[in-house]
Motif scaffolding. Structure first.
Motif, PDB file in Angstrom:
ATOM      1  N   ASP A 162      39.137  20.979 -33.473  1.00 28.62           N
ATOM      2  CA  ASP A 162      39.818  21.465 -32.282  1.00 28.62           C
ATOM      3  C   ASP A 162      39.540  22.947 -32.064  1.00 28.62           C
ATOM      4  O   ASP A 162      39.054  23.645 -32.970  1.00 28.62           O
ATOM      5  CB  ASP A 162      41.326  21.240 -32.426  1.00 28.62           C
ATOM      6  N   VAL A 163      39.872  23.440 -30.904  1.00 34.91           N
ATOM      7  CA  VAL A 163      39.579  24.839 -30.562  1.00 34.91           C
ATOM      8  C   VAL A 163      40.456  25.815 -31.346  1.00 34.91           C
ATOM      9  O   VAL A 163      40.066  26.959 -31.583  1.00 34.91           O
ATOM     10  CB  VAL A 163      39.742  25.080 -29.045  1.00 34.91           C
ATOM     11  N   TYR A 164      41.628  25.377 -31.760  1.00 34.76           N
ATOM     12  CA  TYR A 164      42.519  26.264 -32.512  1.00 34.76           C
ATOM     13  C   TYR A 164      41.989  26.512 -33.920  1.00 34.76           C
ATOM     14  O   TYR A 164      42.023  27.640 -34.427  1.00 34.76           O
ATOM     15  CB  TYR A 164      43.939  25.669 -32.560  1.00 34.76           C
ATOM     16  N   THR A 165      41.494  25.467 -34.555  1.00 28.71           N
ATOM     17  CA  THR A 165      40.944  25.626 -35.899  1.00 28.71           C
ATOM     18  C   THR A 165      39.638  26.402 -35.846  1.00 28.71           C
ATOM     19  O   THR A 165      39.332  27.183 -36.761  1.00 28.71           O
ATOM     20  CB  THR A 165      40.736  24.252 -36.555  1.00 28.71           C
ATOM     21  N   GLY A 217      37.870  32.990 -37.109  1.00 24.61           N
ATOM     22  CA  GLY A 217      37.763  34.398 -36.735  1.00 24.61           C
ATOM     23  C   GLY A 217      39.000  35.194 -37.086  1.00 24.61           C
ATOM     24  O   GLY A 217      38.917  36.368 -37.470  1.00 24.61           O
ATOM     25  N   VAL A 218      40.175  34.555 -36.978  1.00 26.65           N
ATOM     26  CA  VAL A 218      41.424  35.241 -37.317  1.00 26.65           C
ATOM     27  C   VAL A 218      41.444  35.604 -38.792  1.00 26.65           C
ATOM     28  O   VAL A 218      41.780  36.735 -39.175  1.00 26.65           O
ATOM     29  CB  VAL A 218      42.640  34.345 -36.967  1.00 26.65           C
ATOM     30  N   PHE A 219      41.087  34.666 -39.657  1.00 29.17           N
ATOM     31  CA  PHE A 219      41.063  34.952 -41.090  1.00 29.17           C
ATOM     32  C   PHE A 219      39.958  35.946 -41.450  1.00 29.17           C
ATOM     33  O   PHE A 219      40.149  36.780 -42.346  1.00 29.17           O
ATOM     34  CB  PHE A 219      40.911  33.657 -41.896  1.00 29.17           C
ATOM     35  N   ARG A 220      38.822  35.869 -40.765  1.00 28.06           N
ATOM     36  CA  ARG A 220      37.737  36.806 -41.075  1.00 28.06           C
ATOM     37  C   ARG A 220      38.110  38.231 -40.707  1.00 28.06           C
ATOM     38  O   ARG A 220      37.632  39.178 -41.330  1.00 28.06           O
ATOM     39  CB  ARG A 220      36.461  36.359 -40.365  1.00 28.06           C
ATOM     40  N   THR A 248      37.789  29.176 -44.016  1.00 30.97           N
ATOM     41  CA  THR A 248      39.198  28.803 -44.120  1.00 30.97           C
ATOM     42  C   THR A 248      39.397  27.315 -43.897  1.00 30.97           C
ATOM     43  O   THR A 248      38.869  26.739 -42.943  1.00 30.97           O
ATOM     44  CB  THR A 248      40.028  29.598 -43.100  1.00 30.97           C
ATOM     45  N   TYR A 249      40.201  26.708 -44.786  1.00 31.52           N
ATOM     46  CA  TYR A 249      40.472  25.270 -44.746  1.00 31.52           C
ATOM     47  C   TYR A 249      41.984  25.062 -44.781  1.00 31.52           C
ATOM     48  O   TYR A 249      42.602  25.126 -45.858  1.00 31.52           O
ATOM     49  CB  TYR A 249      39.827  24.573 -45.942  1.00 31.52           C
ATOM     50  N   PRO A 250      42.634  24.798 -43.645  1.00 32.93           N
ATOM     51  CA  PRO A 250      44.075  24.543 -43.647  1.00 32.93           C
ATOM     52  C   PRO A 250      44.426  23.284 -44.437  1.00 32.93           C
ATOM     53  O   PRO A 250      43.702  22.288 -44.412  1.00 32.93           O
ATOM     54  CB  PRO A 250      44.402  24.368 -42.158  1.00 32.93           C
ATOM     55  N   VAL A 309      43.258  27.180 -47.867  1.00 32.81           N
ATOM     56  CA  VAL A 309      42.266  27.565 -48.863  1.00 32.81           C
ATOM     57  C   VAL A 309      41.288  28.486 -48.153  1.00 32.81           C
ATOM     58  O   VAL A 309      40.701  28.111 -47.136  1.00 32.81           O
ATOM     59  CB  VAL A 309      41.524  26.340 -49.424  1.00 32.81           C
ATOM     60  N   VAL A 310      41.128  29.691 -48.686  1.00 36.14           N
ATOM     61  CA  VAL A 310      40.214  30.666 -48.074  1.00 36.14           C
ATOM     62  C   VAL A 310      39.137  31.003 -49.101  1.00 36.14           C
ATOM     63  O   VAL A 310      39.412  31.658 -50.108  1.00 36.14           O
ATOM     64  CB  VAL A 310      40.955  31.939 -47.622  1.00 36.14           C
ATOM     65  N   VAL A 311      37.938  30.541 -48.837  1.00 36.86           N
ATOM     66  CA  VAL A 311      36.817  30.808 -49.732  1.00 36.86           C
ATOM     67  C   VAL A 311      36.208  32.144 -49.318  1.00 36.86           C
ATOM     68  O   VAL A 311      35.627  32.269 -48.235  1.00 36.86           O
ATOM     69  CB  VAL A 311      35.769  29.679 -49.665  1.00 36.86           C
TER      70      VAL A 311
END
Length: 349
Positions: free
Chosen positions: A42-45, A50-53, A62-64, A219-221
């Motif tokens: 989806d467009v939100y994921t 970019g938000v996490f970066r 990023t993996y919710p 999870v943020v790699v």
């Protein structure tokens, strides 16, 4: 619908007890119209990457997921082979409070180290970082730390960098359990990147529920070479949300602006206020400095028993009488003052 509880009632047991921040609820509502592709396409994921970066650097992936235990287990499983092990403090959440999930669900051996304050050091890591090449010993592969720790203490950027440098020299990777990373960053007055990416952390479990989300962690790699197969592991561990847009929209509201910082500062400030208030009560012992939103205190058992009938909180150590009080993003000065007054009343009873 009429609420089944008193919406004004507050507790000091866990920041998980708090409700959902209104801005997060609004983000869910805003994402609700129409149809979006399921399972994270989806467009939100997509925007969430970019938000996490923005916070953790351009290499962050990023993996919710649904919850914090899953974030930790998926992270550690992606970082280890089946014969490898994870070094952690003996008070670490992955060891004490996840029902054996790393071992049972993840098949991951934990190598624990006693610590006085919940924090590892290069010297403490060395107590378990041995036996490399010995087929009879689970091979150390990952060092896992928590910030804040289970004892409410903080790692500084320099302390984390020292751990990462030492671990990497030994051929080990570093995982950070960041269920309260926002509180740590707010307390230290540094960007979250300084406590993670810049310090050398390889993979991060990022917490959202304790800081205002309805549900969802991530999870943020940070180092793509440190973890493999996260997509597949997340699915086999039953953590792939079909309607992922509602997790991602929450994180975008939390991290897209300063909501995470406002919420963390409020929780931390209330923790300090509570510590100062109860420290003046005769007979109450606060055994360690309050560095974020957790307050530990030692009370007579009979006082704890009476107080728990008025406010929810947990006993941390039955043998010593130590209890833990947590402040949340929605804890107010009035809440703290009322609780501190109750402590004083019960101590004097």
């Amino acid at each position: 619908m009429i609420p089944r509880h008193d919406p004004q009632l507050k507790a000091f047991a866990s920041d998980n007890y708090a409700g959902v921040h209104p801005e997060i609820l609004q983000a869910i509502a805003d994402a609700n119209g129409g149809h979006q592709i399921s399972y994270g396409e989806d467009v939100y994921t997509e925007a969430l990457q970019g938000v996490f970066r923005k916070h953790f650097g351009e290499r962050a992936q990023t993996y919710p997921v649904f919850n914090g235990t899953a974030a930790n287990v998926v992270s550690l499983r992606a970082m280890t082979a089946h014969w490898e092990a994870v070094i952690c403090a003996d008070t670490a959440h992955i060891h004490t409070d996840e029902g054996g999930a790393p071992e049972v669900a993840g098949g991951i051996k934990l190598l624990t180290v006693p610590t006085p304050d919940g924090k590892l050091t290069p010297e403490l890591i060395d107590r378990q970082a041995w036996g490399f090449g010995d087929v009879h010993r689970a091979q150390p592969k990952v060092v896992s730390i928590s910030n804040t720790t289970e004892l409410g203490t903080l790692y500084t950027p320099a302390e984390i960098k020292a751990i990462c440098d030492h671990a990497h020299q030994l051929g080990l990777l570093v995982h950070l359990d960041g269920s309260r990373l926002t509180n740590a960053a707010a307390a230290l007055g540094v960007p979250m990147r300084e406590l993670t990416t810049d310090a050398g952390v390889d993979v991060l479990s990022f917490g959202g529920t304790k800081i205002g989300l309805l549900y969802g962690e991530a999870v943020v790699v940070l180092n793509p070479e440190a973890a493999s197969g996260v997509d597949y592991i997340r699915k086999t561990f039953m953590q792939l949300s079909s309607k992922m847009r509602f997790v991602s929209a929450q994180f975008e509201a939390l991290l897209g602006g300063d909501l995470w910082l406002r919420n963390a500062r409020q929780a931390n400030a209330m923790g300090r206020r509570l510590a100062e208030a109860v420290s003046d009560i005769p007979g109450v012992v606060v055994p360690r400095p309050v560095e974020a939103n957790a307050v530990f205190a030692i009370l007579p058992a009979e006082v704890t028993e009476r107080l728990q009938k008025r406010f929810r909180f947990y006993t941390w150590n039955e043998a010593t009488g130590e209890v833990r009080w947590m402040c949340a993003f929605d804890t107010t000065e009035a809440d703290v003052d009322a609780f501190a007054a109750a402590v004083a009343e019960e101590m004097g009873a």
